[in-house]
Design an enzyme around this catalytic site. Structure first.
Site, PDB file in Angstrom:
ATOM      1  N   ARG A  21       0.809  -1.217   0.000  1.00  0.00           N
ATOM      2  CA  ARG A  21       0.000   0.000   0.000  1.00  0.00           C
ATOM      3  C   ARG A  21       0.841   1.264   0.000  1.00  0.00           C
ATOM      4  NH1 ARG A  21      -0.773   2.999   4.245  1.00  0.00           N
ATOM      5  NH2 ARG A  21       0.034   1.348   5.607  1.00  0.00           N
ATOM      6  N   HIS A  51      12.022   2.632  22.618  1.00  0.00           N
ATOM      7  CA  HIS A  51      11.514   3.792  23.354  1.00  0.00           C
ATOM      8  C   HIS A  51      10.354   3.322  24.226  1.00  0.00           C
ATOM      9  CE1 HIS A  51       9.689   7.997  23.620  1.00  0.00           C
ATOM     10  NE2 HIS A  51      10.915   8.108  24.097  1.00  0.00           N
ATOM     11  N   ARG A 126     -13.688 -20.081  26.341  1.00  0.00           N
ATOM     12  CA  ARG A 126     -12.920 -20.007  25.090  1.00  0.00           C
ATOM     13  C   ARG A 126     -13.306 -18.773  24.287  1.00  0.00           C
ATOM     14  NH1 ARG A 126     -14.064 -25.723  25.599  1.00  0.00           N
ATOM     15  NH2 ARG A 126     -15.955 -25.468  24.316  1.00  0.00           N
ATOM     16  N   CYS A 146      -3.605  -3.338  12.412  1.00  0.00           N
ATOM     17  CA  CYS A 146      -2.580  -4.332  12.074  1.00  0.00           C
ATOM     18  C   CYS A 146      -2.631  -5.471  13.086  1.00  0.00           C
ATOM     19  CB  CYS A 146      -1.196  -3.692  12.054  1.00  0.00           C
ATOM     20  SG  CYS A 146      -0.994  -2.465  10.754  1.00  0.00           S
ATOM     21  N   ARG A 166      -2.410  -9.238  11.546  1.00  0.00           N
ATOM     22  CA  ARG A 166      -2.625  -9.547  10.122  1.00  0.00           C
ATOM     23  C   ARG A 166      -1.527  -8.964   9.250  1.00  0.00           C
ATOM     24  NH1 ARG A 166      -3.520  -4.913   6.844  1.00  0.00           N
ATOM     25  NH2 ARG A 166      -3.978  -3.192   8.244  1.00  0.00           N
ATOM     26  N   ALA A 168       2.438  -7.209   9.668  1.00  0.00           N
ATOM     27  CA  ALA A 168       3.493  -7.031  10.663  1.00  0.00           C
ATOM     28  C   ALA A 168       4.732  -6.396  10.051  1.00  0.00           C
ATOM     29  CB  ALA A 168       3.851  -8.376  11.295  1.00  0.00           C
ATOM     30  N   ASN A 177       4.880  -4.188  19.396  1.00  0.00           N
ATOM     31  CA  ASN A 177       3.683  -4.997  19.615  1.00  0.00           C
ATOM     32  C   ASN A 177       3.927  -6.096  20.644  1.00  0.00           C
ATOM     33  OD1 ASN A 177       3.400  -4.748  16.084  1.00  0.00           O
ATOM     34  ND2 ASN A 177       2.255  -3.495  17.536  1.00  0.00           N
ATOM     35  N   LEU A 208       9.519  -7.274   5.964  1.00  0.00           N
ATOM     36  CA  LEU A 208      10.541  -6.242   6.113  1.00  0.00           C
ATOM     37  C   LEU A 208      10.413  -5.311   4.917  1.00  0.00           C
ATOM     38  CD1 LEU A 208      13.651  -8.373   7.153  1.00  0.00           C
ATOM     39  CD2 LEU A 208      12.542  -6.625   8.563  1.00  0.00           C
TER      40      LEU A 208
END
EC number: 2.1.1.45
Length: 264
Positions: A21, A51, A126, A146, A166, A168, A177, A208
């Site tokens: 994107r 940080h 559950r 994300c 979904r 990363a 995260n 990446l």
């Protein structure tokens, strides 16, 4: 945190080049899982400096149900600046969905409050799930979630959490995260009088960016340092009453920060 370095290495070795994107381009793999034993230390990446102020304040901001960056700006956190509009608004992103998911009949659901109550009253459920992926509001969000869904699990009086991410950004985003959801697991465990067990990270499109490859390779040359531990200095009345000063990462040692551009 060798587990995280193994993910970097896996993408560099097996990733396929894809468009995205942002127009930056990525090396990408689909489907990957990492497990972190929270009793063995707090999983802060040590092969580059993180940080921690941003990590803690962003989570507290989510927990407030806030979707305007003014709180973040007041606390020196800039990680959402690129996506906010001129008024600082992001639309109905994470905090809105976690704390006030809108229903068809005009009500709102505080997913997090309900899950905490369920952990206390029915720990074998559950259905201990919180979702940020509200299909009906995705087009109103400045950035679609994300880290889309997480689930808690209780066994032997210990709390685990699994996140499904979904999309990363493995160099810049994933270390944040991992730390954020590990911190949330500690907080929920304290509120429910449980010990911590595992944080499990499950990724979908793990990538990446092509302008992060050199930085990832630098990180792989560095030896991981011992993990810090987390001290929570008080137990507030609810999950939503924690303050930044309540948390301390003890003995956090790291290699220097590695700068990399954000793909917007």
């Amino acid at each position: 945190m060798k587990t995280y370095l193994q993910l970097l290495e896996h993408i560099l070795q097996h990733g396929v080049e894809k468009s995205d994107r942002t127009g930056t381009g990525t090396l990408s793999v689909f489907g990957y899982q990492m497990r972190f034993d929270l009793a063995q230390g707090f999983p802060l990446v040590t092969t580059k400096k993180l940080h921690t102020r941003s990590i803690v304040h962003e989570l507290l901001w989510f927990l407030r149900g806030d979707t305007n960056i003014s709180y973040l700006k007041e606390n020196g956190v800039t990680i959402w600046d690129e996506w906010a509009d001129n008024n600082g608004d992001l639309g109905p992103v994470y905090g809105k969905q976690w704390r006030s998911w809108p229903t068809a009949d005009g009500r709102t659901i505080d997913q997090l409050s309900e899950v905490v109550q369920q952990i206390k009253s029915n720990p074998d459920s559950r259905r201990l799930i919180v979702s940020a992926w509200n299909v009906g509001e995705l087009d109103k969000m400045a950035l679609m979630p994300c880290h889309a869904l997480f689930q808690f699990y209780v066994a032997n009086n210990k709390l685990s959490c699994q996140l499904y991410q979904r999309s990363a950004d493995v160099f810049l985003g994933v270390p944040f995260n991992i730390a954020s959801y590990s911190l949330l697991t500690h907080m929920v465990a304290q509120q429910c009088n449980l010990d911590v067990a595992e944080f499990i990270w499950t990724g979908g499109d793990c990538h990446l960016y092509l302008n992060h490859l050199e930085q990832a390779q630098i990180q792989l040359t560095r030896e991981p340092l011992p993990l810090p531990s987390l001290a929570i200095k008080r137990k507030p009345a609810s999950l939503f009453d924690y303050a930044y000063e309540d948390f301390e990462f003890l003995n956090y040692q790291s290699h220097p920060a590695i700068k990399a551009p954000i793909a917007v």
